[in-house]
Design a protein around this motif. Sequence first.
Motif, PDB file in Angstrom:
ATOM      1  N   THR A   1     -13.117   2.889  -2.520  1.00  0.00           N
ATOM      2  CA  THR A   1     -11.775   2.563  -2.017  1.00  0.00           C
ATOM      3  C   THR A   1     -11.739   1.261  -1.236  1.00  0.00           C
ATOM      4  OG1 THR A   1     -12.162   3.903  -0.029  1.00  0.00           O
ATOM      5  CG2 THR A   1     -11.075   4.980  -1.912  1.00  0.00           C
ATOM      6  N   GLU A   2     -12.866   0.545  -1.185  1.00  0.00           N
ATOM      7  CA  GLU A   2     -12.911  -0.705  -0.426  1.00  0.00           C
ATOM      8  C   GLU A   2     -14.013  -1.595  -0.981  1.00  0.00           C
ATOM      9  OE1 GLU A   2     -13.813   1.280   3.216  1.00  0.00           O
ATOM     10  OE2 GLU A   2     -15.894   0.582   3.173  1.00  0.00           O
ATOM     11  N   ARG A   3     -13.958  -2.855  -0.632  1.00  0.00           N
ATOM     12  CA  ARG A   3     -15.043  -3.772  -0.955  1.00  0.00           C
ATOM     13  C   ARG A   3     -15.514  -4.476   0.314  1.00  0.00           C
ATOM     14  NH1 ARG A   3     -12.447  -9.068  -1.872  1.00  0.00           N
ATOM     15  NH2 ARG A   3     -10.198  -8.737  -1.856  1.00  0.00           N
TER      16      ARG A   3
ATOM     17  N   PRO B   1      -8.795  -5.691  -6.681  1.00  0.00           N
ATOM     18  CA  PRO B   1      -7.647  -5.067  -6.003  1.00  0.00           C
ATOM     19  C   PRO B   1      -8.009  -4.219  -4.790  1.00  0.00           C
ATOM     20  CG  PRO B   1      -7.581  -4.674  -8.390  1.00  0.00           C
ATOM     21  CD  PRO B   1      -8.944  -5.171  -8.058  1.00  0.00           C
ATOM     22  N   LEU B   2      -9.294  -3.887  -4.622  1.00  0.00           N
ATOM     23  CA  LEU B   2      -9.682  -3.043  -3.504  1.00  0.00           C
ATOM     24  C   LEU B   2      -9.499  -3.798  -2.185  1.00  0.00           C
ATOM     25  CD1 LEU B   2     -13.000  -1.424  -4.798  1.00  0.00           C
ATOM     26  CD2 LEU B   2     -10.712  -0.419  -4.772  1.00  0.00           C
ATOM     27  N   PRO B   3      -9.038  -3.116  -1.145  1.00  0.00           N
ATOM     28  CA  PRO B   3      -8.928  -3.765   0.161  1.00  0.00           C
ATOM     29  C   PRO B   3     -10.302  -4.123   0.694  1.00  0.00           C
ATOM     30  CG  PRO B   3      -8.553  -1.410   0.381  1.00  0.00           C
ATOM     31  CD  PRO B   3      -8.608  -1.699  -1.099  1.00  0.00           C
ATOM     32  N   LYS B   4     -10.382  -5.238   1.365  1.00  0.00           N
ATOM     33  CA  LYS B   4     -11.650  -5.695   1.923  1.00  0.00           C
ATOM     34  C   LYS B   4     -11.727  -5.318   3.391  1.00  0.00           C
ATOM     35  CE  LYS B   4     -14.652  -9.735   2.321  1.00  0.00           C
ATOM     36  NZ  LYS B   4     -14.780 -11.189   2.065  1.00  0.00           N
ATOM     37  N   ARG B   5     -12.794  -4.650   3.757  1.00  0.00           N
ATOM     38  CA  ARG B   5     -12.971  -4.264   5.156  1.00  0.00           C
ATOM     39  C   ARG B   5     -13.337  -5.505   5.961  1.00  0.00           C
ATOM     40  NH1 ARG B   5     -15.786   1.184   6.275  1.00  0.00           N
ATOM     41  NH2 ARG B   5     -13.659   1.791   5.796  1.00  0.00           N
ATOM     42  N   MET B   6     -12.610  -5.728   7.040  1.00  0.00           N
ATOM     43  CA  MET B   6     -12.770  -6.953   7.809  1.00  0.00           C
ATOM     44  C   MET B   6     -14.044  -6.939   8.645  1.00  0.00           C
ATOM     45  SD  MET B   6      -9.987  -8.696  10.384  1.00  0.00           S
ATOM     46  CE  MET B   6      -9.995  -7.346  11.555  1.00  0.00           C
ATOM     47  N   VAL B   7     -14.279  -5.884   9.380  1.00  0.00           N
ATOM     48  CA  VAL B   7     -15.424  -5.800  10.281  1.00  0.00           C
ATOM     49  C   VAL B   7     -15.965  -4.382  10.246  1.00  0.00           C
ATOM     50  CG1 VAL B   7     -16.218  -5.966  12.671  1.00  0.00           C
ATOM     51  CG2 VAL B   7     -14.492  -7.572  11.833  1.00  0.00           C
ATOM     52  N   VAL B   8     -17.269  -4.248  10.205  1.00  0.00           N
ATOM     53  CA  VAL B   8     -17.901  -2.938  10.349  1.00  0.00           C
ATOM     54  C   VAL B   8     -18.891  -3.047  11.500  1.00  0.00           C
ATOM     55  CG1 VAL B   8     -19.336  -1.161   9.306  1.00  0.00           C
ATOM     56  CG2 VAL B   8     -17.652  -2.392   7.910  1.00  0.00           C
ATOM     57  N   ARG B   9     -18.656  -2.275  12.555  1.00  0.00           N
ATOM     58  CA  ARG B   9     -19.525  -2.325  13.725  1.00  0.00           C
ATOM     59  C   ARG B   9     -20.069  -0.933  14.032  1.00  0.00           C
ATOM     60  NH1 ARG B   9     -16.021  -6.415  17.614  1.00  0.00           N
ATOM     61  NH2 ARG B   9     -16.538  -8.318  16.461  1.00  0.00           N
ATOM     62  N   ARG B  10     -21.366  -0.849  14.136  1.00  0.00           N
ATOM     63  CA  ARG B  10     -22.005   0.420  14.464  1.00  0.00           C
ATOM     64  C   ARG B  10     -21.786   0.748  15.936  1.00  0.00           C
ATOM     65  NH1 ARG B  10     -25.273   3.014  10.712  1.00  0.00           N
ATOM     66  NH2 ARG B  10     -25.004   2.015   8.703  1.00  0.00           N
TER      67      ARG B  10
ATOM     68  N   THR C   1       4.180   9.794  10.948  1.00  0.00           N
ATOM     69  CA  THR C   1       3.015  10.175  10.168  1.00  0.00           C
ATOM     70  C   THR C   1       3.336  10.032   8.690  1.00  0.00           C
ATOM     71  OG1 THR C   1       2.347  11.728  11.885  1.00  0.00           O
ATOM     72  CG2 THR C   1       1.359  12.023   9.706  1.00  0.00           C
ATOM     73  N   CYS C   2       2.460   9.314   7.973  1.00  0.00           N
ATOM     74  CA  CYS C   2       2.726   9.011   6.560  1.00  0.00           C
ATOM     75  C   CYS C   2       1.518   9.424   5.727  1.00  0.00           C
ATOM     76  CB  CYS C   2       2.973   7.515   6.354  1.00  0.00           C
ATOM     77  SG  CYS C   2       4.348   6.867   7.304  1.00  0.00           S
ATOM     78  N   VAL C   3       1.738   9.547   4.434  1.00  0.00           N
ATOM     79  CA  VAL C   3       0.667   9.766   3.476  1.00  0.00           C
ATOM     80  C   VAL C   3       0.731   8.631   2.469  1.00  0.00           C
ATOM     81  CG1 VAL C   3      -0.260  11.283   1.690  1.00  0.00           C
ATOM     82  CG2 VAL C   3       0.826  12.272   3.722  1.00  0.00           C
ATOM     83  N   TRP C   4      -0.402   7.964   2.259  1.00  0.00           N
ATOM     84  CA  TRP C   4      -0.397   6.864   1.291  1.00  0.00           C
ATOM     85  C   TRP C   4      -1.606   6.994   0.377  1.00  0.00           C
ATOM     86  CZ3 TRP C   4      -1.376   6.075   6.488  1.00  0.00           C
ATOM     87  CH2 TRP C   4      -2.657   5.687   6.814  1.00  0.00           C
ATOM     88  N   MET C   5      -1.489   6.436  -0.807  1.00  0.00           N
ATOM     89  CA  MET C   5      -2.580   6.465  -1.760  1.00  0.00           C
ATOM     90  C   MET C   5      -3.321   5.138  -1.719  1.00  0.00           C
ATOM     91  SD  MET C   5      -2.620   9.408  -3.054  1.00  0.00           S
ATOM     92  CE  MET C   5      -3.831   9.108  -4.330  1.00  0.00           C
ATOM     93  N   GLU C   6      -4.626   5.206  -1.551  1.00  0.00           N
ATOM     94  CA  GLU C   6      -5.428   4.005  -1.520  1.00  0.00           C
ATOM     95  C   GLU C   6      -5.726   3.548  -2.952  1.00  0.00           C
ATOM     96  OE1 GLU C   6      -6.077   2.453   1.079  1.00  0.00           O
ATOM     97  OE2 GLU C   6      -6.061   3.829   2.765  1.00  0.00           O
ATOM     98  N   THR C   7      -5.881   2.218  -3.113  1.00  0.00           N
ATOM     99  CA  THR C   7      -6.376   1.686  -4.369  1.00  0.00           C
ATOM    100  C   THR C   7      -7.810   2.176  -4.567  1.00  0.00           C
ATOM    101  OG1 THR C   7      -5.026  -0.287  -4.096  1.00  0.00           O
ATOM    102  CG2 THR C   7      -6.851  -0.418  -5.661  1.00  0.00           C
TER     103      THR C   7
ATOM    104  N   SER D   1       1.118  -8.697   0.797  1.00  0.00           N
ATOM    105  CA  SER D   1       0.308  -9.586  -0.040  1.00  0.00           C
ATOM    106  C   SER D   1      -1.181  -9.503   0.292  1.00  0.00           C
ATOM    107  CB  SER D   1       0.779 -11.026   0.117  1.00  0.00           C
ATOM    108  OG  SER D   1       0.639 -11.459   1.462  1.00  0.00           O
ATOM    109  N   SER D   2      -1.523  -8.979   1.445  1.00  0.00           N
ATOM    110  CA  SER D   2      -2.921  -8.914   1.826  1.00  0.00           C
ATOM    111  C   SER D   2      -3.139  -7.798   2.838  1.00  0.00           C
ATOM    112  CB  SER D   2      -3.385 -10.252   2.422  1.00  0.00           C
ATOM    113  OG  SER D   2      -2.667 -10.532   3.618  1.00  0.00           O
ATOM    114  N   THR D   3      -4.377  -7.379   2.934  1.00  0.00           N
ATOM    115  CA  THR D   3      -4.747  -6.376   3.924  1.00  0.00           C
ATOM    116  C   THR D   3      -6.048  -6.800   4.596  1.00  0.00           C
ATOM    117  OG1 THR D   3      -6.056  -5.050   2.383  1.00  0.00           O
ATOM    118  CG2 THR D   3      -3.706  -4.504   2.606  1.00  0.00           C
ATOM    119  N   ALA D   4      -6.248  -6.321   5.795  1.00  0.00           N
ATOM    120  CA  ALA D   4      -7.516  -6.514   6.494  1.00  0.00           C
ATOM    121  C   ALA D   4      -7.918  -5.169   7.079  1.00  0.00           C
ATOM    122  CB  ALA D   4      -7.369  -7.555   7.594  1.00  0.00           C
ATOM    123  N   GLN D   5      -9.184  -4.821   6.950  1.00  0.00           N
ATOM    124  CA  GLN D   5      -9.656  -3.527   7.422  1.00  0.00           C
ATOM    125  C   GLN D   5     -10.859  -3.700   8.338  1.00  0.00           C
ATOM    126  OE1 GLN D   5      -8.427  -0.144   4.287  1.00  0.00           O
ATOM    127  NE2 GLN D   5     -10.478  -0.949   4.038  1.00  0.00           N
ATOM    128  N   TRP D   6     -11.057  -2.725   9.190  1.00  0.00           N
ATOM    129  CA  TRP D   6     -12.229  -2.735  10.034  1.00  0.00           C
ATOM    130  C   TRP D   6     -12.643  -1.319  10.374  1.00  0.00           C
ATOM    131  CZ3 TRP D   6      -7.332  -3.704  11.615  1.00  0.00           C
ATOM    132  CH2 TRP D   6      -6.834  -2.979  12.707  1.00  0.00           C
TER     133      TRP D   6
END
Length: 239
Positions: free
Chosen positions: A49-51, A111-120, A24-30, A200-205
């Motif tokens: 915190t995201e784009r 610099p904000l991480p880009k969310r890869m997929v958003v599904r309802r 378990t970790c704690v991290w700071m988001e951009t 170097s990169s991130t992907a979010q969903w």
Amino acid sequence: MTVALTKLVSKGANHGFCFQCLNTCVWMETQLVLVFDTGNGTQETKVFTERPLGIQFPSKMPIIVHRIREGSQAERIDVQLGWQLVKIGDELVQAMTFKDANRVFRESIAPLPKRMVVRRAPVDAVSVAQLSDRIGSIGSARVVSYLQQFGFAAQSAYVWQEDVKQPQVRLWLDGHRRYGVDRPHTWYVLLGKIIASDASSTAQWQVERRLSHIRALMHDRVKEDLSNEYNAYFESSHF
């Protein structure tokens, strides 16, 4: 599959489970801080915190919010139509030209991480069987090529490549919602992030799942893969 991916922590946006170290970790988001004039003599500060942010402006000064995308981060943090952007981070924008303000805005978003997929929530697939049929399976023969898309190196569906630094996978919960009228069900918002091995990169969903989905389709399969090692990693936090 080769990855043992389950740990759901609902302690806040900056808490989660790091599968690189299985701890378990704690991290700071951009973050991007925007300050808006609400038009009634007050200002509102909103932290993104995201784009994409989910807000749109006309290409002119002053910069007024004229559209908010449904389900976007802007909607979630309660940005309102008609608000005027007055500050981007530490930069005041009133005295800028639109060209300069737009440049600062885009540079600040980058610099904000880009969310890869958003599904309802797939509200017509409430059972485990229904959701399994909906999402399907890639099959063990395609596991290696599938994981390669995200930077993972595996020899097979069951064996990682040795001496290779793998990406990090993080999962956490971001609240829940209830859908349905006659028989409402609770759906949990599950956020995921893959961070490249060299950062170097991130992907979010983001997906929405019922608790039964999370247990049967993720937790139980990970527990089976880990076998006797499950207790070593999750002894104090069983599902």
